[in-house]
Structures are given as C-alpha cells and as structure tokens.
Design a protein around this motif. Structure first.
Motif, PDB file in Angstrom:
ATOM      1  N   PHE A  30       0.975  -1.318  -0.110  1.00 58.59           N
ATOM      2  CA  PHE A  30       0.028  -0.146   0.000  1.00 58.59           C
ATOM      3  C   PHE A  30       0.837   1.376  -0.078  1.00 58.59           C
ATOM      4  O   PHE A  30       0.537   2.323  -0.414  1.00 58.59           O
ATOM      5  CB  PHE A  30      -1.016   0.006   1.241  1.00 58.59           C
ATOM      6  CG  PHE A  30      -0.579   0.175   2.523  1.00 58.59           C
ATOM      7  CD1 PHE A  30       0.046   1.324   3.224  1.00 58.59           C
ATOM      8  CD2 PHE A  30      -0.464  -0.991   3.174  1.00 58.59           C
ATOM      9  CE1 PHE A  30       0.414   1.148   4.377  1.00 58.59           C
ATOM     10  CE2 PHE A  30      -0.268  -1.077   4.697  1.00 58.59           C
ATOM     11  CZ  PHE A  30       0.473  -0.016   5.198  1.00 58.59           C
ATOM     12  N   MET A  46       1.384   1.863  -3.566  1.00 61.11           N
ATOM     13  CA  MET A  46       0.104   2.281  -4.178  1.00 61.11           C
ATOM     14  C   MET A  46       0.173   3.643  -3.893  1.00 61.11           C
ATOM     15  O   MET A  46      -0.224   4.387  -5.058  1.00 61.11           O
ATOM     16  CB  MET A  46      -1.426   1.687  -3.500  1.00 61.11           C
ATOM     17  CG  MET A  46      -1.459   0.247  -3.980  1.00 61.11           C
ATOM     18  SD  MET A  46      -1.331  -0.251  -5.495  1.00 61.11           S
ATOM     19  CE  MET A  46      -2.716   0.241  -6.361  1.00 61.11           C
ATOM     20  N   SER A  47       0.392   4.270  -2.817  1.00 64.93           N
ATOM     21  CA  SER A  47       0.351   5.720  -2.300  1.00 64.93           C
ATOM     22  C   SER A  47       1.390   6.512  -3.237  1.00 64.93           C
ATOM     23  O   SER A  47       1.159   7.519  -3.799  1.00 64.93           O
ATOM     24  CB  SER A  47       0.611   6.024  -0.840  1.00 64.93           C
ATOM     25  OG  SER A  47      -0.620   5.712  -0.258  1.00 64.93           O
ATOM     26  N   ARG A  48       2.610   5.763  -3.478  1.00 66.05           N
ATOM     27  CA  ARG A  48       3.736   6.326  -4.082  1.00 66.05           C
ATOM     28  C   ARG A  48       3.247   6.477  -5.564  1.00 66.05           C
ATOM     29  O   ARG A  48       3.462   7.540  -6.299  1.00 66.05           O
ATOM     30  CB  ARG A  48       4.857   5.487  -4.128  1.00 66.05           C
ATOM     31  CG  ARG A  48       6.043   5.872  -4.723  1.00 66.05           C
ATOM     32  CD  ARG A  48       7.493   5.630  -3.924  1.00 66.05           C
ATOM     33  NE  ARG A  48       7.427   6.188  -2.874  1.00 66.05           N
ATOM     34  CZ  ARG A  48       8.041   6.159  -1.603  1.00 66.05           C
ATOM     35  NH1 ARG A  48       8.691   4.893  -1.775  1.00 66.05           N
ATOM     36  NH2 ARG A  48       8.378   6.838  -0.691  1.00 66.05           N
ATOM     37  N   ALA A  66       0.440   6.962  -6.669  1.00 68.70           N
ATOM     38  CA  ALA A  66      -0.428   8.041  -6.828  1.00 68.70           C
ATOM     39  C   ALA A  66      -0.146   9.398  -6.619  1.00 68.70           C
ATOM     40  O   ALA A  66      -0.687  10.259  -6.576  1.00 68.70           O
ATOM     41  CB  ALA A  66      -1.740   7.684  -5.785  1.00 68.70           C
ATOM     42  N   LEU A 119       1.891  10.623  -4.325  1.00 66.90           N
ATOM     43  CA  LEU A 119       2.073  11.017  -2.742  1.00 66.90           C
ATOM     44  C   LEU A 119       3.712  11.179  -2.418  1.00 66.90           C
ATOM     45  O   LEU A 119       4.209  10.434  -2.684  1.00 66.90           O
ATOM     46  CB  LEU A 119       1.421  10.305  -1.829  1.00 66.90           C
ATOM     47  CG  LEU A 119      -0.012  10.587  -1.447  1.00 66.90           C
ATOM     48  CD1 LEU A 119      -1.060  10.253  -2.859  1.00 66.90           C
ATOM     49  CD2 LEU A 119      -0.715   9.623  -0.505  1.00 66.90           C
ATOM     50  N   GLY A 120       3.942  12.310  -1.942  1.00 60.97           N
ATOM     51  CA  GLY A 120       5.708  12.761  -1.502  1.00 60.97           C
ATOM     52  C   GLY A 120       5.848  11.863  -0.178  1.00 60.97           C
ATOM     53  O   GLY A 120       4.967  11.275   0.475  1.00 60.97           O
ATOM     54  N   ARG A 141       3.795  12.901   2.946  1.00 59.06           N
ATOM     55  CA  ARG A 141       2.464  12.528   2.880  1.00 59.06           C
ATOM     56  C   ARG A 141       2.410  11.291   3.286  1.00 59.06           C
ATOM     57  O   ARG A 141       1.551  10.723   3.905  1.00 59.06           O
ATOM     58  CB  ARG A 141       1.762  12.859   1.626  1.00 59.06           C
ATOM     59  CG  ARG A 141       1.281  14.224   1.692  1.00 59.06           C
ATOM     60  CD  ARG A 141       0.288  14.592   0.388  1.00 59.06           C
ATOM     61  NE  ARG A 141      -0.977  13.754   0.368  1.00 59.06           N
ATOM     62  CZ  ARG A 141      -1.825  13.936  -0.527  1.00 59.06           C
ATOM     63  NH1 ARG A 141      -1.697  14.725  -1.669  1.00 59.06           N
ATOM     64  NH2 ARG A 141      -3.146  13.273  -0.292  1.00 59.06           N
ATOM     65  N   PHE A 200       2.917  10.477   6.863  1.00 59.33           N
ATOM     66  CA  PHE A 200       2.098  11.043   7.826  1.00 59.33           C
ATOM     67  C   PHE A 200       0.607  10.448   7.489  1.00 59.33           C
ATOM     68  O   PHE A 200      -0.301  10.237   8.374  1.00 59.33           O
ATOM     69  CB  PHE A 200       1.807  12.640   7.711  1.00 59.33           C
ATOM     70  CG  PHE A 200       2.822  13.246   8.382  1.00 59.33           C
ATOM     71  CD1 PHE A 200       2.718  13.249  10.096  1.00 59.33           C
ATOM     72  CD2 PHE A 200       3.901  13.764   8.139  1.00 59.33           C
ATOM     73  CE1 PHE A 200       3.743  13.850  10.484  1.00 59.33           C
ATOM     74  CE2 PHE A 200       4.924  14.428   8.679  1.00 59.33           C
ATOM     75  CZ  PHE A 200       4.934  14.646  10.017  1.00 59.33           C
ATOM     76  N   GLU A 201       0.465   9.991   6.303  1.00 59.28           N
ATOM     77  CA  GLU A 201      -0.726   9.356   6.000  1.00 59.28           C
ATOM     78  C   GLU A 201      -0.658   7.916   5.842  1.00 59.28           C
ATOM     79  O   GLU A 201      -1.856   7.180   6.467  1.00 59.28           O
ATOM     80  CB  GLU A 201      -1.300   9.596   4.428  1.00 59.28           C
ATOM     81  CG  GLU A 201      -1.880  11.093   4.343  1.00 59.28           C
ATOM     82  CD  GLU A 201      -2.389  11.584   3.040  1.00 59.28           C
ATOM     83  OE1 GLU A 201      -2.798  10.459   2.487  1.00 59.28           O
ATOM     84  OE2 GLU A 201      -2.507  12.572   2.729  1.00 59.28           O
ATOM     85  N   ASP A 202       0.371   7.238   5.653  1.00 56.56           N
ATOM     86  CA  ASP A 202       0.466   5.693   5.690  1.00 56.56           C
ATOM     87  C   ASP A 202       1.040   5.125   6.985  1.00 56.56           C
ATOM     88  O   ASP A 202       0.921   4.240   7.412  1.00 56.56           O
ATOM     89  CB  ASP A 202       0.948   5.455   4.295  1.00 56.56           C
ATOM     90  CG  ASP A 202      -0.092   5.058   3.204  1.00 56.56           C
ATOM     91  OD1 ASP A 202      -1.023   4.875   3.379  1.00 56.56           O
ATOM     92  OD2 ASP A 202       0.305   5.778   2.058  1.00 56.56           O
ATOM     93  N   PRO A 225       0.114   6.714  10.933  1.00 54.41           N
ATOM     94  CA  PRO A 225      -1.055   6.394  11.388  1.00 54.41           C
ATOM     95  C   PRO A 225      -1.185   4.917  11.961  1.00 54.41           C
ATOM     96  O   PRO A 225      -1.721   4.334  12.748  1.00 54.41           O
ATOM     97  CB  PRO A 225      -2.174   6.578  10.590  1.00 54.41           C
ATOM     98  CG  PRO A 225      -1.474   7.902   9.596  1.00 54.41           C
ATOM     99  CD  PRO A 225      -0.011   7.516   9.812  1.00 54.41           C
ATOM    100  N   ASN A 226      -0.172   4.099  10.905  1.00 52.11           N
ATOM    101  CA  ASN A 226      -0.143   2.613  11.467  1.00 52.11           C
ATOM    102  C   ASN A 226       0.816   2.432  12.538  1.00 52.11           C
ATOM    103  O   ASN A 226       0.746   1.331  13.115  1.00 52.11           O
ATOM    104  CB  ASN A 226       0.331   1.798  10.038  1.00 52.11           C
ATOM    105  CG  ASN A 226      -0.655   1.420   9.224  1.00 52.11           C
ATOM    106  OD1 ASN A 226      -1.573   0.455   9.507  1.00 52.11           O
ATOM    107  ND2 ASN A 226      -0.656   1.985   7.942  1.00 52.11           N
TER     108      ASN A 226
END
Lengths: 280, 264
Positions: free
Chosen positions: A169, A172-174, A176, A178-179, A182, A185-187, A190-191
């Motif tokens: 994942f 997947m974010s990369r 999309a 995302l730097g 991000r 802090f997003e992936d 939070p995990n």
C-alpha cells in the motif's frame, strides 16, 4: 453532537474500565493534596496509629499521616513516570525511525548503541550517581530512568518501519503521486500511532515501577515523597512483620492499580487502532 | 509504435553485512512493448517477474540497465510533476490484494487517489468511481465506505482493476490481477483489459504463472526463468513449438479441459 470517534471508544469496555481507574488515581494525586491539606513530611500525630476518623489511613513511625503521604506520593510518582516516559519515547522513536529508514551503516551503529544501553541496568547507573550526589531530586531520577529504558521502543519502532516500508500500500500511494512526507503522515505514522501511544503508556507504567524499585533499595529521591519512598520506609521498619497494614498496602495497591490500568489501556487502544481485533 | 523499451535490465540484491551474498534477481533482460500490445510474462515464483514489474513502475531501482517510456529514461525523472506524469501513464496492480490497502482507510481512498494524478477533470468523481466499480462487476453500494478487511480477496483485486480503469493509463503492469477472482467473473475482468486496449490504446504487461491463461489473452508471451527471459514469441509459437526445456515443462503443466486425470 458527539464525534463518532468518541462513540467508537466508548464501546470498548476495557478502555472505559482502565481509563476510569487510571483517572481516579490521577485525580486523587492532583486534587487530593488540596482537599486534604496535611503536610506529609512532618509529625502530625502519635506514631503508628491504625486508621481512625482523625487519620483515615493511620500514621507511620514518625507520626506522619499516611493518607497525606499517599496523595503526594501519587503526584510525584506520576510526574516521574510522565517525564521519564517522554524522555525515553523521544529517544526511542527517533532512533527507531532513523535506523529503519536510513538502513546500512547508520542502522547498524544505532542498533549497536541500542544493544549497549539494553545491557545497562538503570540500577547500576543510579548507584553510580548515588555515590556522587547526596541529594537526588525527582527530575534526576526521571532522567536516569528515561535514558535507560528506551531500547525496546527503538527496536519496536524500527521493526515496524522496516515491515511497513515494504508493504504494497506504500507503493500504491507512491504511484498515486504522494510525496515522502504525505506517505509518512498518511500511511506510516497512523499505522504506528497505536504502537507509539502504547509504548508511551507502557513506558510510563514501567517508569513508575522502576522508581519504586530504585526507591526501595534506597536509590530514589532524597527529598519529598513518592510511592516507592513510602514502601521503602515501610519495608525498612518491618511494617509487614509487625502487621502495620495501613502503611504498606495503600501505596502498594495504588502502584499496582496504576501499572495495571496502564497496561490494560494499552491493550484496549490496540483494539481500537487495529479494527480487525475489534471482532467486527 | 514502441512505448516502452527495457534494455539490459539487471537487479542484484546484496544481503548480509560482513559476508556479502549476491542474489541475481533479474539478469540482463531486454524487451519492447508496443502500443495496444498485450504481453504476458510467465514464470514460476522467484523467477524475477515481480522485480521486473517493480523496476518498470519506478518503485525499485535497477542495479543496471535502462527503462525508457516514450523515449524518456524513467529513472531520470525526479520532479514530482514528472513522476505524476509517469504514473498517470504507467500504472500497476500488485499481486497481494491484502497488502495493497492501508488497513486504516476505507477502500474509497485507493480510488480517490487516482484524482491526485488526473487532477481536476470537472466531472463528478463519485459517479466516475461508481461507473468503474460496475465495470469490474461490483455493486458500488456494497463496497464503497467499507474497510479492506471486510472485503474478499477477489473484491479487492477488482477494486484495484477499477483503479486502473479510472486512470486509463497507457501501460498497465498487472501482477496476477485475477488470481483470487472466481472463474465466472475472471473472464469479465480480463475483457476489461482488452476493452481498455481497444478504446484507449492501453498496453498491458500481464504477469502470471499460468501459461494457459496467458495463451488465451496475450499477443506475445515471454517466459522468465531464474531472472532471464528464456523464450519469447506469439502464444502459438510458445505453445506449439517451445524451444527451452522450461517452457516445455510449463506447457505440460497446463491442465486440459477435456482430458481426465488418469491416476498416478
């Protein structure tokens, strides 16, 4: 209007129980000394009195009020626990994240340092300090506990980063667009939030136990009172053999209740943070 | 028209600190992908298929060799806008539909992320997402707003395919995208790839270990074995006249529909 996150949290029984025990003790430590304004370190009555209406938890060898000692002791033990946990969390998370992300020689040297500190008991450090300093304030005790108890946090955070880094994942974010920040802090964070928070809670309970341990062998704070210090005097004057139960049971129960409620809190939060454990 | 050129691509993993051991994952492979081409990369586990895909998707740095997409060297793209351009054109679906979702977010996130690449298109995002989900045979109301652990492997794989359908890239690298989808919907999802190809000129690199499936869907098959491409050709050539012993072995393993198992 109650936000949904609060509703989710209220549903976890363990969390409610542990949080109420913990907060009750914290409140006792915060408000207690104001409601019950008795000086805990001066003689206020006859010696070794069992609990009575005048002395709710009796008095000790020097005629000091045990309830007053307990309320001040909770306050000091909590502040030592908080400070020590904050210090070790800061060191542990920084070392864990840096070594997990950087890899290579940085990782190896940081992990070597971690292993060295792992092998260093806080008692040894405290004994060395005690040999030089006659007066030890709560802050010094927090620092000693803080700088010796972070290694497991560093290891846990590092292994979390190592495993999260390779999860798809993140890719997947990369993909999309995302730097790094991000993704961090997003992936990633939070995990790990549950891990970090749980680490803090466990560190805090560990630090309070460690304070009591150091105090009981006479290496704790020299001024003021803490749960460990009450137990130290009770043990030194053989309160157990002499059945002076009001002297050692209340601080013991408080310490165990604090540590247990924090442990329970950490498992409850784990359930909240990973939805799969909630059994939905 | 060639859109992707892979030349002498090599990936060596180094393990161990003092006693270094080298693992050759991908060994000096070269191939080209043309527009509207459906290529299958077939091989066993550990043959380097996924490593190759990750290098093309610019997620794993190759040890040596070059990857050029529409004439631009993929690994020299550094700025975020160039990277977004690249991932807008070249997108991937990963093998493991469980690891492809961040467990903390609803599945809507992976679909919404697409708009980070496309930018504002003026259309209604929600209805685009719903349409894409319907295309892969899912009922939008059943999956939107749910967490990954509440969905089956097949549903998650189809959402990944829906993400590619929303994006409509020039090249899709699909790593076992239908392995957990049951046979009845598998054909529909595979047809979606060919519709993307016909309508938008999308090329597909389809990674699988199933030579039978590859035979059905692809224009060209490449067989990978121990990090090298050992055989390449049209499905008929590969199936009817395999050159490499590994291909022959693979072909024998393809189950035939009309032949019964005759015991061991």
């Amino acid at each position: 209007m109650i936000p949904p996150i609060v509703m989710d949290l209220i549903k976890i029984k363990k969390l409610i129980i542990s949080l109420s025990i913990f907060l009750a003790i914290v409140l006792a430590g915060l408000i207690g000394p104001i409601v019950y304004p008795v000086n805990p370190v001066v003689m206020t009555g006859p010696i070794e009195q069992p609990p009575s209406s005048k002395y709710p938890l009796g008095t000790d060898r020097w005629g000091r009020d045990v309830l007053a000692q307990l309320l001040h002791g909770i306050r000091n033990s909590l502040s030592i626990g908080l400070t020590a946990a904050a210090i070790s969390l800061a060191i542990g998370v920084t070392i864990g994240v840096v070594s997990g992300f950087k890899g290579g020689i940085t990782e190896n040297s940081l992990m070597l340092l971690t292993d060295v500190v792992y092998a260093l008991p806080s008692i040894l450090l405290m004994m060395l300090i005690a040999a030089y300093l006659e007066e030890r304030n709560p802050f010094l005790v927090s620092i000693v506990i803080g700088v010796t108890s972070w290694p497991w946090v560093a290891r846990a955070v590092r292994s979390q980063i190592l495993s999260l880094k390779t999860r798809e994942f993140i890719d997947m974010s990369r993909m999309a667009g995302l730097g790094d920040l991000r993704i961090m802090f997003e992936d990633l964070l939070p995990n790990m939030a549950s891990y970090i928070f749980m680490a803090f809670v466990l560190l805090m309970s560990g630090a309070m136990i460690a304070e009591a341990g150091l105090s009981m062998i006479g290496l704790g704070v020299t001024r003021g009172i803490s749960l460990g210090i009450i137990l130290y005097w009770a043990q030194l004057l053989e309160a157990v053999r002499r059945a002076l139960w009001w002297w050692f049971i209340p601080p013991g129960v408080c310490l165990v209740a604090l540590a247990t409620s924090l442990l329970l809190l950490s498992t409850a939060l784990d359930e909240y943070f990973s939805p799969r454990l909630r059994g939905e | 028209m060639v859109i992707l050129e892979v030349e002498n691509l090599t990936k060596i993993y180094v393990v161990g600190l003092l006693r270094k051991k080298e693992i050759l994952a991908v060994n000096n492979i070269s191939f080209r992908v043309s527009e509207k081409e459906f290529i299958s990369l077939v091989g066993e586990s550990g043959s380097g298929k996924t490593t190759t895909a990750r290098m093309i998707l610019r997620l794993l740095k190759p040890t040596s060799g070059s990857i050029r997409f529409q004439g631009r060297d993929v690994w020299s793209l550094k700025k975020m806008e160039d990277l977004k351009w690249y991932w807008r054109q070249v997108h991937g679906i990963f093998q493991d539909p469980f690891a492809s979702y961040n467990p903390l977010y609803r599945i809507d996130r992976v679909l919404n992320q697409v708009f980070n690449l496309i930018g504002d298109i003026g259309a209604d995002r929600e209805s685009l997402i719903r349409e894409a989900l319907k295309e892969v045979g899912l009922r939008p109301d059943e999956v939107l707003g749910r967490y990954p652990h509440e969905l089956s492997g097949g549903q998650r794989q189809r959402i990944m395919v829906a993400r590619c359908y929303l994006l409509k890239p020039r090249l899709i690298l699909a790593d076992e995208p239908v392995s957990m989808i049951d046979a009845s919907t598998r054909a529909g999802v595979l047809n979606l790839f060919s519709r993307l190809r016909d309508e938008y000129g999308t090329s597909v690199i389809f990674i699988t270990h199933d030579l039978g499936l590859a035979y059905y869907v692809s224009d060209r098959i490449m067989i990978m074995y121990r990090g090298e491409i050992v055989e390449e050709g049209s499905p008929e050539e590969v199936m009817e006249n395999p050159q490499h012993p590994y291909t022959r072995k693979l072909r024998e393993d393809v189950p035939l529909l009309y032949r019964k198992w005759s015991g061991f």
